[in-house]
Scaffold this motif. Sequence first.
Motif, PDB file in Angstrom:
ATOM      1  N   GLU A  65       0.984  -1.096  -0.423  1.00 39.22           N
ATOM      2  CA  GLU A  65       0.116  -0.036   0.381  1.00 39.22           C
ATOM      3  C   GLU A  65       0.840   1.084  -0.252  1.00 39.22           C
ATOM      4  O   GLU A  65       0.578   2.131  -0.572  1.00 39.22           O
ATOM      5  CB  GLU A  65      -1.146  -0.451   1.267  1.00 39.22           C
ATOM      6  CG  GLU A  65      -1.962  -0.955   0.712  1.00 39.22           C
ATOM      7  CD  GLU A  65      -1.522  -2.282   1.617  1.00 39.22           C
ATOM      8  OE1 GLU A  65      -0.718  -2.783   1.880  1.00 39.22           O
ATOM      9  OE2 GLU A  65      -2.229  -3.276   1.585  1.00 39.22           O
ATOM     10  N   THR A  72       1.083   6.518  -7.235  1.00 40.39           N
ATOM     11  CA  THR A  72      -0.081   7.139  -7.848  1.00 40.39           C
ATOM     12  C   THR A  72       0.407   8.893  -7.342  1.00 40.39           C
ATOM     13  O   THR A  72      -0.055   9.414  -8.429  1.00 40.39           O
ATOM     14  CB  THR A  72      -1.290   6.727  -6.730  1.00 40.39           C
ATOM     15  OG1 THR A  72      -1.637   5.163  -6.372  1.00 40.39           O
ATOM     16  CG2 THR A  72      -2.302   7.687  -6.559  1.00 40.39           C
ATOM     17  N   VAL A  89      -5.706   1.906  -8.667  1.00 38.00           N
ATOM     18  CA  VAL A  89      -5.536   0.655  -8.235  1.00 38.00           C
ATOM     19  C   VAL A  89      -4.886   0.056  -8.557  1.00 38.00           C
ATOM     20  O   VAL A  89      -4.880  -1.384  -8.362  1.00 38.00           O
ATOM     21  CB  VAL A  89      -7.244   1.088  -8.715  1.00 38.00           C
ATOM     22  CG1 VAL A  89      -8.030   0.028  -9.253  1.00 38.00           C
ATOM     23  CG2 VAL A  89      -8.113   1.492  -8.178  1.00 38.00           C
ATOM     24  N   VAL A  93      -2.997  -3.205  -5.968  1.00 37.21           N
ATOM     25  CA  VAL A  93      -3.810  -4.299  -7.144  1.00 37.21           C
ATOM     26  C   VAL A  93      -2.776  -5.604  -7.508  1.00 37.21           C
ATOM     27  O   VAL A  93      -2.047  -6.479  -6.533  1.00 37.21           O
ATOM     28  CB  VAL A  93      -5.122  -4.379  -7.576  1.00 37.21           C
ATOM     29  CG1 VAL A  93      -5.637  -6.109  -8.371  1.00 37.21           C
ATOM     30  CG2 VAL A  93      -5.955  -4.048  -7.401  1.00 37.21           C
TER      31      VAL A  93
END
Length: 99
Positions: A65, A72, A89, A93
Amino acid sequence: MALDTLNLLAILGMAVVTYATRVAGLALAGRFDLSPRAQAAFDAIPPAVLIAVIAPSALATGWPETAAAAVTALAATRLPFLAVVAVGVIAVVGLRAVV
């Protein structure tokens, strides 16, 4: 499950106060002439709040994460919003699948 009248009134009261503060902010924002420095400070508030909300969970949940948040953030400097969401996303994933 039954909703207590006192709890319902508290929830409605909080909703009214929240809505009132937002409307008051919008109504008053156009009445002030801000210096460029003050305008820049006000423009920096939404991203700062977003980072303050996201950073603790991104840093406390695990390395996939955290890495996805970094990817991101880098994508956000170059891509439009929808593309940044897609990159985030896909990154989380993909990194979770590696683990």
